[in-house]
Design an enzyme around this catalytic site. Structure first.
Site, PDB file in Angstrom:
ATOM      1  N   CYS A   2       0.788  -1.164   0.095  1.00 36.83           N
ATOM      2  CA  CYS A   2       0.025  -0.119  -0.052  1.00 36.83           C
ATOM      3  C   CYS A   2       0.756   1.310   0.062  1.00 36.83           C
ATOM      4  O   CYS A   2       1.953   1.482   0.605  1.00 36.83           O
ATOM      5  CB  CYS A   2      -0.767   0.060   1.102  1.00 36.83           C
ATOM      6  N   ARG A  27       3.810  -0.105  -4.851  1.00 40.39           N
ATOM      7  CA  ARG A  27       3.573  -0.655  -3.620  1.00 40.39           C
ATOM      8  C   ARG A  27       2.182  -1.455  -3.659  1.00 40.39           C
ATOM      9  O   ARG A  27       2.183  -2.215  -2.419  1.00 40.39           O
ATOM     10  CB  ARG A  27       3.388   0.470  -2.585  1.00 40.39           C
ATOM     11  N   TRP A  74      -2.917  -2.659  -1.833  1.00 40.00           N
ATOM     12  CA  TRP A  74      -2.514  -4.201  -1.916  1.00 40.00           C
ATOM     13  C   TRP A  74      -3.279  -4.923  -1.060  1.00 40.00           C
ATOM     14  O   TRP A  74      -3.056  -4.721   0.549  1.00 40.00           O
ATOM     15  CB  TRP A  74      -0.938  -4.233  -1.831  1.00 40.00           C
ATOM     16  N   ASN A 100      -1.457   1.984   5.670  1.00 43.61           N
ATOM     17  CA  ASN A 100      -0.782   1.203   5.391  1.00 43.61           C
ATOM     18  C   ASN A 100      -0.383   0.223   6.525  1.00 43.61           C
ATOM     19  O   ASN A 100       0.298   0.728   7.506  1.00 43.61           O
ATOM     20  CB  ASN A 100       0.346   1.715   4.711  1.00 43.61           C
ATOM     21  N   GLY A 101      -0.600  -1.036   6.387  1.00 46.75           N
ATOM     22  CA  GLY A 101      -0.198  -1.850   7.582  1.00 46.75           C
ATOM     23  C   GLY A 101      -1.251  -2.839   7.852  1.00 46.75           C
ATOM     24  O   GLY A 101      -2.225  -3.087   7.037  1.00 46.75           O
ATOM     25  N   GLU A 487      18.638 -16.630  -7.484  1.00 46.34           N
ATOM     26  CA  GLU A 487      18.145 -15.046  -7.757  1.00 46.34           C
ATOM     27  C   GLU A 487      17.501 -15.184  -9.135  1.00 46.34           C
ATOM     28  O   GLU A 487      16.465 -14.410  -9.331  1.00 46.34           O
ATOM     29  CB  GLU A 487      19.556 -14.217  -7.496  1.00 46.34           C
ATOM     30  N   LYS A 491      13.777 -14.244 -10.232  1.00 49.99           N
ATOM     31  CA  LYS A 491      13.375 -13.191 -11.174  1.00 49.99           C
ATOM     32  C   LYS A 491      12.516 -13.519 -12.155  1.00 49.99           C
ATOM     33  O   LYS A 491      11.584 -12.971 -12.630  1.00 49.99           O
ATOM     34  CB  LYS A 491      14.736 -12.549 -11.599  1.00 49.99           C
ATOM     35  N   GLU A 494       8.830 -14.278 -10.974  1.00 54.33           N
ATOM     36  CA  GLU A 494       8.305 -12.901 -10.463  1.00 54.33           C
ATOM     37  C   GLU A 494       7.710 -12.463 -11.690  1.00 54.33           C
ATOM     38  O   GLU A 494       6.245 -11.750 -11.424  1.00 54.33           O
ATOM     39  CB  GLU A 494       9.237 -12.123  -9.874  1.00 54.33           C
ATOM     40  N   HIS A 510      20.566 -36.437  -7.526  1.00 51.14           N
ATOM     41  CA  HIS A 510      19.692 -36.793  -6.377  1.00 51.14           C
ATOM     42  C   HIS A 510      18.317 -36.572  -6.466  1.00 51.14           C
ATOM     43  O   HIS A 510      17.735 -36.579  -5.265  1.00 51.14           O
ATOM     44  CB  HIS A 510      20.370 -36.207  -5.220  1.00 51.14           C
ATOM     45  N   LYS A 607       6.385  -3.747  -4.059  1.00 53.18           N
ATOM     46  CA  LYS A 607       7.735  -3.582  -3.892  1.00 53.18           C
ATOM     47  C   LYS A 607       8.254  -3.800  -2.362  1.00 53.18           C
ATOM     48  O   LYS A 607       9.188  -4.143  -2.174  1.00 53.18           O
ATOM     49  CB  LYS A 607       7.991  -2.144  -4.332  1.00 53.18           C
TER      50      LYS A 607
HETATM   51  O1  M6R Z   1      13.112  -4.010   0.602  1.00 51.31           O
HETATM   52  P1  M6R Z   1      13.693  -5.716   0.988  1.00 51.31           P
HETATM   53  O2  M6R Z   1      14.984  -5.657   0.428  1.00 51.31           O
HETATM   54  O3  M6R Z   1      13.570  -6.010   2.179  1.00 51.31           O
HETATM   55  O4  M6R Z   1      12.852  -6.578   0.115  1.00 51.31           O
HETATM   56  C1  M6R Z   1      13.105  -7.952   0.210  1.00 51.31           C
HETATM   57  C2  M6R Z   1      12.379  -8.648  -0.712  1.00 51.31           C
HETATM   58  O5  M6R Z   1      10.768  -8.496  -0.492  1.00 51.31           O
HETATM   59  C3  M6R Z   1      12.689  -8.387  -2.487  1.00 51.31           C
HETATM   60  O6  M6R Z   1      14.009  -8.295  -2.601  1.00 51.31           O
HETATM   61  C4  M6R Z   1      11.694  -9.269  -3.368  1.00 51.31           C
HETATM   62  O7  M6R Z   1      12.200 -10.514  -3.086  1.00 51.31           O
HETATM   63  C5  M6R Z   1      11.715  -8.677  -4.575  1.00 51.31           C
HETATM   64  N1  M6R Z   1      10.648  -8.407  -5.254  1.00 51.31           N
HETATM   65  C6  M6R Z   1      12.757  -9.483  -5.555  1.00 51.31           C
HETATM   66  O8  M6R Z   1      12.658  -8.995  -6.693  1.00 51.31           O
END
Ligand code: M6R
Length: 612
Positions: A2, A27, A74, A100-101, A487, A491, A494, A510, A607
């Site tokens: 949010c 967000r 969100w 927000n929260g 990683e 990506k 996502e 394995h 985000k």
């Molecule tokens: O703001 P932060 O680095 O704490 O966020 C952590 C994760 O939420 C963030 O890295 C998330 O995995 C990304 N969307 C990855 O691209």
């Protein structure tokens, strides 16, 4: 999750609010709304869907109010719908709130308010807030200028959970109140006007001067003044902070998407993060840190704690800490760490990595480590973020604002900062002199080598075109390359919604090799000269079973064996993730584009994850 925006000044608030929301849409983006104070009282305009839909709401252009609050959602409690959208109002439509929260005890408070005659029209936790403010306002017999502020304070005392709140009221057309606890909120100071936002970039084009609130501090904003109060409403002083980021760094600057821009910004981000801390001829310096040789020698363990991509940067950090400093280092996912009763004492150093500095699980893990007596160190990209205010020490990546939900430049900046931290520790401990010297030289060359690496874009785009319709993609690596495999798989899933998984190449036999069948795509990363032959053997095993292969390497491999080989510049394997991840960031980007998806705002994600 949010985003919230607020404005108090002399201009029409609604266009400023909508503009701010558009910048915060990463967000959360399932509904949006604004509330302004008009001549005849509060006006609330909201609906489900993207922020831009607000422009189509009847009457939005007629709003004249110069004070307003706004929200992009969100969803947590209640599906995306007009009723569940913010701003919310109390039953008498006297107070309007955006939040927000998560209010954890909202059921209990909802029952209390229902018993006191209040009705609820949404499924949200937030709707209790304006009603509780109304409840306390009505109960207060003193009719002075702090009456609303007292009602807000009493409300906040009842709330459990996390919140950043903006409140306006028809009873006071010249003020806005804000408060936060464990959720982000910044106050931008203008000239005859003031701004609120969940983060700095959204209002950077209006001001570079910001105030930051600690948990349960209140701010009472008027057009040309801001008063601050502690939890008990005693006045407090706050220092204004000037931010160096410029507004242009939060714009797309000709790129189609923020993600592509941020991938290309990596040479600069790394250059800025290295800054003046590292030089070949002198010791690595962190002015913010004062760890002594005795303290570091006495450490039993370092924990690197984070979520998502930041956790993957931590995995690279572990390799460096253990090799250069010989200190046992564990990497933990923050949401697991906080509940697994980790062994922590004053001989433990806990390092928390978070781009936003607002991730709820990472902050909670930090608080736990402090309680258990460890020293805590935050690594963040956002000056003044919650995590940096909680930690004993803070150091920063200087990647500039990262807007795309998929993290790219923050990751590579975190890896380089962790490498420098490992060097700083090793130099303080007088360990690994030769390796440190070599690593320093390599780090200083990274920005140039990143520019070189980015030249693979067209070839990667072509490979993306070949595989964008696939259902599964596998990533393999050994050692530090396995951290890049993880990683890269994150990506890809996502932003392209393709199922992607990663394995240490040696683990294939394995179990996972059972998944390999004709035509499947296997991507491998090979940058460690000691391990390259082993990984090549593993890849041959999948080629035999019909896999299509992409190899990212800085080693001399036999290109004929594989479908596509992307050659990247050689570097020390400790920092190789900074180069090897780049082609794979680009691959995810181009696959997402081929599929016609929203690269910067992938479905279901936000985000910064400010709820558990
Ligand atoms: O703001 P932060 O680095 O704490 O966020 C952590 C994760 O939420 C963030 O890295 C998330 O995995 C990304 N969307 C990855 O691209």
């Amino acid at each position: 999750m949010c985003g919230i925006v607020g404005y108090i000044g002399t201009k029409k608030a609604s266009p400023i609010l909508i503009n701010g929301l558009l910048r915060l849409e990463y967000r959360g983006y399932d509904s949006a709304g604004i509330a302004t104070i008009e001549k005849d009282g509060l006006s609330i305009m909201k609906d489900k869907g993207r922020v831009k839909n607000l422009y189509n709401l009847p009457g939005i252009d007629d709003l004249e109010g110069t004070i307003g609050i706004a929200h992009t959602r969100w969803a947590t409690h209640g599906k995306p719908s007009k009723e569940n959208s913010h701003p919310h109002v109390d039953n008498s439509e006297s107070f309007s709130v955006v939040h927000n929260g998560i209010i954890e005890n909202y059921n209990e408070l909802r029952k209390f308010l229902t018993d006191n005659g209040y009705t609820f029209y949404s499924q949200t936790d937030t709707e209790i807030v304006p009603n509780l403010i109304h409840y306390y306002y009505n109960k207060d017999e003193n009719d002075d200028e702090q009456k609303i502020l007292r009602a807000v304070k009493n409300t906040c005392k009842d709330l459990k959970g996390s919140f950043a709140l903006e409140i306006i009221s028809k009873y006071d057309k010249d003020h806005m109140i804000v408060v936060r606890k464990d959720s982000p909120l910044v106050i931008g100071k203008g000239d005859g006007e003031n701004y609120i936002s969940s983060d700095i970039p959204a209002i950077l084009s209006f001001t570079r001067e910001f105030y930051l609130l600690n948990d349960l501090e209140f701010a009472l904003l008027s057009r040309d003044d801001i008063k601050f109060y502690d939890t008990d409403l005693n006045p407090i002083d706050k220092k204004v902070q000037t931010i160096e980021w410029n507004a242009a760094s939060a714009e797309k600057e000709g790129y189609e998407d923020y993600m592509l821009k941020e991938i290309h910004e990596q040479p600069t981000a790394i250059r800025e993060t290295i800054g003046a801390k590292l030089d070949e001829g002198t010791k690595c310096t962190f002015d913010e840190l004062d760890f002594t040789k005795d303290y570091l020698k006495g450490l039993h363990k370092i924990y690197l704690v984070a979520c998502g991509t930041a956790m993957h940067a931590g995995l690279a950090g572990k390799c460096m800490m253990e090799r250069l400093c010989r200190i046992p280092t564990e990497v933990d996912i923050a949401s697991e760490f906080r509940y697994r009763d980790p062994i922590i004492d004053d001989k433990t150093l806990c390092i928390f990595i978070s781009q936003s500095g607002e991730t709820a699980d990472t902050i909670a893990a930090l608080k736990l480590s402090k309680q258990k007596g460890a020293k805590t160190l935050a690594i963040s990209n956002v000056i003044g973020s919650s995590i940096t205010r909680e930690a004993d020490y803070s150091i920063y990546t200087h990647a500039g604002p990262e807007i795309a939900v998929a993290s790219t430049k923050a990751y590579t900046s975190q890896v380089v900062l962790l490498a420098m931290l490992a060097i700083y520790f090793a130099e303080t401990l007088e360990e690994s002199e030769v390796e440190v010297l070599n690593l320093k030289k390599e780090i200083l060359e990274l920005p140039k080598k990143l520019e070189e690496t980015l030249k693979c874009e067209e070839r990667i785009k072509a490979f993306g075109h070949r595989i964008y319709q696939e259902k599964d993609v596998f990533f393999l690596g050994r050692g530090i390359d396995e951290t890049v495999a993880r990683e890269s798989a994150l990506k890809l899933k996502e932003i392209s919604y393709i199922h992607a998984d990663s394995y240490p190449a040696g683990e294939l036999k394995h179990g996972p090799i059972a998944l390999i069948e004709n035509g499947i795509t296997v991507i491998s990363i090979m940058t460690d000269p000691k391990l390259v032959e082993k990984t090549v053997s593993n890849i041959q095993e999948v080629i035999t079973r019909g896999a299509k292969t992409l190899v990212i390497t800085n080693q001399d491999v036999d290109a004929k064996l594989f479908d596509t080989v992307i050659r990247i510049p050689e570097t020390d394997s400790f920092v190789s993730p900074i180069l090897s991840v780049v082609p794979l960031q680009l691959l995810s980007y181009y696959i997402s584009k081929e599929k016609g998806l929203d690269v910067d705002k992938p479905r279901n994600l936000a985000k910064s994850v400010t709820v558990e």
